[in-house]
Design a protein around this motif. Structure first.
Motif, PDB file in Angstrom:
ATOM      1  N   ASN A 214       0.833  -1.189   0.000  1.00 49.31           N
ATOM      2  CA  ASN A 214       0.000   0.000   0.000  1.00 49.31           C
ATOM      3  C   ASN A 214       0.873   1.246   0.000  1.00 49.31           C
TER       4      ASN A 214
ATOM      5  N   ASP B 198     -11.828  -4.069   1.303  1.00 47.31           N
ATOM      6  CA  ASP B 198     -12.733  -4.658   2.285  1.00 47.31           C
ATOM      7  C   ASP B 198     -11.972  -5.479   3.321  1.00 47.31           C
ATOM      8  N   ALA B 199     -12.434  -5.399   4.574  1.00 47.53           N
ATOM      9  CA  ALA B 199     -11.734  -6.036   5.690  1.00 47.53           C
ATOM     10  C   ALA B 199     -11.507  -7.535   5.486  1.00 47.53           C
TER      11      ALA B 199
ATOM     12  N   ARG C  32      -8.666  -7.799   3.032  1.00 54.18           N
ATOM     13  CA  ARG C  32      -7.440  -7.264   3.621  1.00 54.18           C
ATOM     14  C   ARG C  32      -6.826  -8.237   4.620  1.00 54.18           C
TER      15      ARG C  32
ATOM     16  N   ASP D  22      -7.581  -1.800  -4.454  1.00 50.61           N
ATOM     17  CA  ASP D  22      -8.525  -0.906  -3.792  1.00 50.61           C
ATOM     18  C   ASP D  22      -9.565  -0.349  -4.753  1.00 50.61           C
TER      19      ASP D  22
ATOM     20  N   ASP E 277       3.181  -0.910   4.218  1.00 56.85           N
ATOM     21  CA  ASP E 277       3.086   0.460   3.721  1.00 56.85           C
ATOM     22  C   ASP E 277       4.389   0.829   3.017  1.00 56.85           C
TER      23      ASP E 277
ATOM     24  N   ASP F 163      -5.017   3.260  -1.432  1.00 53.05           N
ATOM     25  CA  ASP F 163      -5.800   3.628  -0.253  1.00 53.05           C
ATOM     26  C   ASP F 163      -6.302   2.355   0.417  1.00 53.05           C
ATOM     27  N   LEU F 164      -5.640   1.969   1.497  1.00 55.60           N
ATOM     28  CA  LEU F 164      -5.957   0.709   2.174  1.00 55.60           C
ATOM     29  C   LEU F 164      -7.377   0.693   2.720  1.00 55.60           C
ATOM     30  N   SER F 165      -7.917   1.857   3.051  1.00 57.01           N
ATOM     31  CA  SER F 165      -9.260   1.907   3.636  1.00 57.01           C
ATOM     32  C   SER F 165     -10.334   1.457   2.647  1.00 57.01           C
ATOM     33  N   LEU F 166     -10.004   1.436   1.350  1.00 60.37           N
ATOM     34  CA  LEU F 166     -10.973   1.012   0.339  1.00 60.37           C
ATOM     35  C   LEU F 166     -10.947  -0.489   0.080  1.00 60.37           C
TER      36      LEU F 166
END
Length: 315
Positions: free
Chosen positions: A84, A207-208, A211, A154, A218, A202-205
């Motif tokens: 990421n 899905d858990a 991921r 992502d 990073d 963007d790691l937040s995009l």
């Protein structure tokens, strides 16, 4: 295999026309494949030199290689890796170099343009456009542990479905991947040795559940003296990939380095291509600082890059 072939030969002609040759190809290839092995420590040091901003990932890979080396002839495979970081920091190039070090083939999947899972897992032979997916096709080569690069994972919401990338979950787990069935071929095959590398901005995009299947690292933009190493690394990669680039000297002149330091790896590659074209148009096979096109102002200057002072003698 025999049962599946017999069944396929009883299908209507347009269906068996694609499936039977695929099964025959797999039968001819046999049941055995080689597995990837780590490259030399010297080659790994070159990886460290070429990708100084991937220190954490490389340390993880090296420790896994040492662990595998404690047993003679032990199999080596990496767990799924997710890199990421910002665009242009070298994630895709790193994955390609890692596959070279592992001495395995690599296939890239552009997840931002992936509209359906069957590109990876196959489409049922009952459809007129039925075909095997990437995983099956890779495993019909001579290697059981290729690298599959899931670029920009992502952005997989382009699939536009509630299930998203859940089809990948089983492939990323060795316990279930060892009985993978391509939807077109329909035979169980061991896909647990496939080595998955994904990239994201963007790691937040991501899905858990998806991921959680990866070891996440990073990756930052290169800084300081690392920028010079990145430029040299990109130039080496360009000379390896493009035959015309090998007609230029092995080392970049200092004025060219100065003009390229501070750009993303992607921009460096494009600028070097343009610079080489400008030199050839001028009847030369050596680069000058003036050959390097100006940095595109619309992109801005990436965070973390700083012009650096470096020695005038090139190693």
């Amino acid at each position: 295999m025999a049962e599946r072939l017999a069944w396929a030969r009883r299908l209507r002609h347009d269906t068996q026309a694609g499936l039977v040759p695929e099964l025959e190809r797999a039968s001819k290839a046999g049941a055995m494949r080689r597995v990837g092995v780590p490259g030399s420590s010297l080659a790994f040091q070159e990886l460290r030199d070429q990708f100084p901003n991937f220190k954490d990932v490389l340390e993880f890979v090296w420790r896994r290689a040492l662990l595998a080396g404690t047993v003679a002839g032990a199999e080596f495979r990496l767990p799924p890796l997710l890199l990421n970081g910002p665009p242009g920091c070298g994630k895709t190039a790193f994955a390609e170099r890692l596959a070279q070090w592992l001495q395995v083939p690599i296939a890239r999947v552009d997840m931002s343009s992936l509209h359906a899972s069957f590109a990876i897992t196959g489409l049922d032979a009952g459809y007129s456009t039925g075909n095997p997916g990437i995983v099956w096709n890779l495993l019909q080569g001579e290697c059981l542990s290729p690298v599959v690069l899931l670029d920009e994972i992502d952005k997989t919401r382009a699939l536009n479905s509630e299930t998203g990338c859940t089809f990948l979950l089983g492939l990323l787990e060795p316990v279930t991947a060892c009985r993978f069935r391509d939807a077109f071929v329909g035979l169980p095959i061991d896909a647990s040795y496939v080595q998955w590398v994904a990239t994201s901005n963007d790691l937040s995009l991501v899905d858990a559940p998806l991921r959680s299947r990866f070891r996440v690292f990073d990756v930052r933009q290169p800084e300081g003296d690392e920028c010079v190493q990145v430029v040299r690394s990109v130039y080496r990669a360009l000379r390896e990939r493009e035959a015309w680039a090998r007609s230029f000297p092995e080392e970049l002149p200092v004025p060219v380095l100065d003009a390229l330091v501070g750009r993303t790896a992607r921009d460096v590659w494009q600028a070097l291509e343009d610079a080489c074209a400008a030199a050839v148009a001028d009847g030369r096979r050596e680069l000058r600082g003036a050959d390097v096109p100006p940095e595109r102002s619309s992109r801005g200057r990436p965070m973390g890059f700083v012009p650096v002072q470096h020695t005038r003698s090139l190693p």
